[in-house]
Design an enzyme around this catalytic site. Structure first.
Site, PDB file in Angstrom:
ATOM      1  NE  ARG A  69      -6.796  36.027   7.499  1.00  0.00           N
ATOM      2  CZ  ARG A  69      -7.814  36.169   8.334  1.00  0.00           C
ATOM      3  NH1 ARG A  69      -7.777  35.603   9.508  1.00  0.00           N
ATOM      4  NH2 ARG A  69      -8.875  36.860   7.994  1.00  0.00           N
ATOM      5  CE1 TYR A  70      -8.957  31.840   8.261  1.00  0.00           C
ATOM      6  CE2 TYR A  70      -7.483  31.066   6.536  1.00  0.00           C
ATOM      7  CZ  TYR A  70      -8.540  31.861   6.934  1.00  0.00           C
ATOM      8  OH  TYR A  70      -9.166  32.674   6.039  1.00  0.00           O
TER       9      TYR A  70
ATOM     10  NE  ARG B 190      -7.115  25.726   7.611  1.00  0.00           N
ATOM     11  CZ  ARG B 190      -8.017  26.219   8.474  1.00  0.00           C
ATOM     12  NH1 ARG B 190      -7.845  26.084   9.772  1.00  0.00           N
ATOM     13  NH2 ARG B 190      -9.069  26.877   8.024  1.00  0.00           N
TER      14      ARG B 190
ATOM     15  CB  CYS C 117       2.060  29.588 -12.455  1.00  0.00           C
ATOM     16  SG  CYS C 117       1.691  30.226 -10.820  1.00  0.00           S
TER      17      CYS C 117
ATOM     18  CB  CYS D 106      -4.954  31.990 -13.744  1.00  0.00           C
ATOM     19  SG  CYS D 106      -4.382  30.316 -13.453  1.00  0.00           S
TER      20      CYS D 106
ATOM     21  CB  CYS E 258      -3.366  35.311 -10.810  1.00  0.00           C
ATOM     22  SG  CYS E 258      -2.331  34.877  -9.389  1.00  0.00           S
TER      23      CYS E 258
ATOM     24  NE  ARG F 175      -1.118  33.871  -2.337  1.00  0.00           N
ATOM     25  CZ  ARG F 175      -1.510  32.599  -2.205  1.00  0.00           C
ATOM     26  NH1 ARG F 175      -1.103  31.676  -3.021  1.00  0.00           N
ATOM     27  NH2 ARG F 175      -2.315  32.275  -1.221  1.00  0.00           N
TER      28      ARG F 175
ATOM     29  CG  ASP G 162     -10.054  35.972  -3.804  1.00  0.00           C
ATOM     30  OD1 ASP G 162     -10.969  35.951  -2.961  1.00  0.00           O
ATOM     31  OD2 ASP G 162      -9.259  35.026  -3.976  1.00  0.00           O
TER      32      ASP G 162
ATOM     33  CG  ASP H 222     -10.291  34.369   0.782  1.00  0.00           C
ATOM     34  OD1 ASP H 222      -9.960  34.420   1.984  1.00  0.00           O
ATOM     35  OD2 ASP H 222     -10.035  33.411   0.030  1.00  0.00           O
TER      36      ASP H 222
ATOM     37  CE  LYS I  71      -9.873  29.591   1.871  1.00  0.00           C
ATOM     38  NZ  LYS I  71      -8.681  29.296   2.652  1.00  0.00           N
TER      39      LYS I  71
HETATM   40  C1  PLP Z   1      -7.479  29.178   2.403  1.00  0.00           C
HETATM   41  C2  PLP Z   1      -6.384  29.235   3.356  1.00  0.00           C
HETATM   42  C3  PLP Z   1      -6.057  28.131   4.165  1.00  0.00           C
HETATM   43  C4  PLP Z   1      -6.811  26.819   4.093  1.00  0.00           C
HETATM   44  O1  PLP Z   1      -8.113  26.917   4.538  1.00  0.00           O
HETATM   45  P1  PLP Z   1      -9.080  25.626   4.532  1.00  0.00           P
HETATM   46  O2  PLP Z   1     -10.415  26.166   4.888  1.00  0.00           O
HETATM   47  O3  PLP Z   1      -8.524  24.675   5.538  1.00  0.00           O
HETATM   48  O4  PLP Z   1      -9.037  25.036   3.175  1.00  0.00           O
HETATM   49  C5  PLP Z   1      -5.020  28.265   5.045  1.00  0.00           C
HETATM   50  N1  PLP Z   1      -4.314  29.417   5.158  1.00  0.00           N
HETATM   51  C6  PLP Z   1      -4.612  30.500   4.407  1.00  0.00           C
HETATM   52  C7  PLP Z   1      -3.812  31.736   4.589  1.00  0.00           C
HETATM   53  C8  PLP Z   1      -5.657  30.442   3.478  1.00  0.00           C
HETATM   54  O5  PLP Z   1      -5.937  31.520   2.730  1.00  0.00           O
HETATM   55  S1  SF4 Z   2      -4.182  31.492  -9.837  1.00  0.00           S
HETATM   56 FE1  SF4 Z   2      -2.204  32.578  -9.849  1.00  0.00          FE
HETATM   57  S2  SF4 Z   2      -0.885  31.405  -8.459  1.00  0.00           S
HETATM   58 FE2  SF4 Z   2      -2.642  30.071  -8.998  1.00  0.00          FE
HETATM   59  S3  SF4 Z   2      -1.932  28.868 -10.782  1.00  0.00           S
HETATM   60 FE3  SF4 Z   2      -3.019  30.665 -11.569  1.00  0.00          FE
HETATM   61  S4  SF4 Z   2      -1.396  32.200 -11.901  1.00  0.00           S
HETATM   62 FE4  SF4 Z   2      -0.541  30.621 -10.559  1.00  0.00          FE
END
Ligand code: PLP
Ligand code: SF4
Length: 372
Positions: A107-108, A111, A120, A124, A127, A129, A288, A325, A332
């Site tokens: 995405r960025y 990284r 997990c 949570c 969550c 995701r 989120d 986000d 972000k």
């Molecule tokens: C949050 C995130 C990162 C890391 O972002 P930082 O600002 O460097 O902590 C990298 N990739 C994705 C897809 C993210 O959601």
């Molecule tokens: S937020 Fe979602 S992915 Fe992260 S530790 Fe909790 S359950 Fe697992």
């Protein structure tokens, strides 16, 4: 033990030592009596996929000791999870368009994020995701890991690999070692980040073998997902000490949650205790817009107010970045004094890092009204 600095070509078969995990109402009720909102979650599903119940016995002990009920809200499902608002989407981080390979999100520019497992130790309830987590698709296969390696070789702009999930510390040692060695020096990668809630919910997983694996090879930064001072148990502190003793740098990330930590006193206490344990607070996230999480979401106006209060009270060392986000792919963004966050018609208008305007609802329950 296996030599962690030696890279085996094949995969080991070792699994994480058996731990007590609570996954059904009957077992849960042996430890705590359920509130009616919690009881109502069980058996009232409409067949839609949802985040399963999963709590470790360690965390359940902390839940019982925490009279504020904060830890319970994070771990025990409630019927409110079935309320899905119009603002909420299954993929609130908009990761799918950036999935360059299976479970690999670029995405960025510099990284990439690799979702190495969907499991997990504890699920949570907030969550973000949840469309992926707990679906039991299993751990990332070796073929997929090799594909990520090849991708990194042909993308020299990538300098950091972030392992996430699910929880990467749920992988067996040998698999984790393989991933770290295979991806940690591919292409121009110079460091890795490992995001995990395991030190908090399953501290016994942080063994000296694991610490050894993380301290060999590329620079690995451990990011600990922790939300409340009551999660800092003696077991957590031992786990963190073990990682610190091997020179593994540690950061934290925290999700702002209603009825859990939406109070500057609680957060100040958490961040100062983390600093004392050698963990630098890195991110405080606004919740989120994931389906069924509005009862845990804090109004953005309140989030901004909490962060302002924190900024004036605790040291820069203890203060994390407050980030949101943005929905619809805005990415972000850090909300600081210099961020333009304009309130218009019940929505905040915030600029993404590339200057585009995105909207974020001002109140968690706002879309209830717009649904009429
Ligand atoms: C949050 C995130 C990162 C890391 O972002 P930082 O600002 O460097 O902590 C990298 N990739 C994705 C897809 C993210 O959601
Ligand atoms: S937020 Fe979602 S992915 Fe992260 S530790 Fe909790 S359950 Fe697992």
């Amino acid at each position: 033990m296996v030599n962690p600095c030696y890279l085996p070509e094949g995969m080991g078969t070792s699994v994480i030592p058996p731990v007590q995990i609570i996954e059904n109402a009957d077992t849960l009720k042996k430890s705590i009596s359920l509130l009616s909102e919690e009881e109502a979650w069980f058996g009232s599903g409409n067949g839609m996929p949802e985040l399963p119940l999963r709590i470790t016995s360690h965390y359940l002990k902390l839940v019982r000791e925490d009279s504020s009920g904060a830890l319970r809200r994070m771990a025990v499902p409630r019927v409110e999870e079935r309320t899905v608002l119009v603002y909420e989407t299954p993929d609130p981080l908009h990761e799918e368009p950036y999935e360059v390979l299976p479970r690999c999100i670029h995405r960025y520019p510099d990284r990439i994020l690799v979702l190495v497992t969907d499991v997990c130790a504890l699920y949570c309830r907030y969550c973000f995701r949840r469309h992926f987590t707990g679906e039991n698709r299993g751990i990332l296969g070796n073929e997929d890991i090799r594909a990520v390696h090849d991708y990194l070789e042909s993308h020299p702009e990538v300098r950091e690999v972030i392992l996430s999930g699910g929880d990467p510390l749920m992988l067996p040692d040998e698999k984790l070692m393989f991933i770290i060695h295979k991806l940690g020096r591919a292409g121009k990668v110079a460091s890795m980040r490992l995001s995990s809630r395991v030190p908090v919910v399953l501290p016994s997983r942080i063994t000296s073998d694991l610490a050894e694996i993380l301290s060999c090879g590329p620079m690995v930064w451990q990011v600990i997902h922790i939300n409340h001072p009551a999660e800092i148990s003696p077991e957590f502190l031992s786990a963190v000490n073990l990682l610190a003793s091997r020179g593994i740098p540690m950061l934290s990330q925290t999700v702002l949650l209603r009825g859990v930590n939406d109070d500057p006193e609680i957060l100040a206490d958490l961040f100062c205790k983390l600093i004392a344990a050698g963990v630098k607070p890195y991110y405080l996230f606004q919740g989120d817009l994931a389906p069924g999480t509005s009862h845990l979401r804090v109004a953005l106006s309140r989030g901004i107010e909490i962060f302002r209060t924190l900024s004036s009270r605790i040291s820069g060392l203890a203060l994390p970045n407050f980030a949101v986000d943005l929905p619809e792919g805005g990415g972000k963004v850090r909300l600081g004094a210099d961020t333009i966050a304009e309130l218009k018609d019940g929505e905040y208008h915030i600029r993404s890092v590339d200057g585009k305007l995105f909207r974020y609802p001002a109140e968690p329950e706002q879309s209830l009204q717009s649904e009429g």
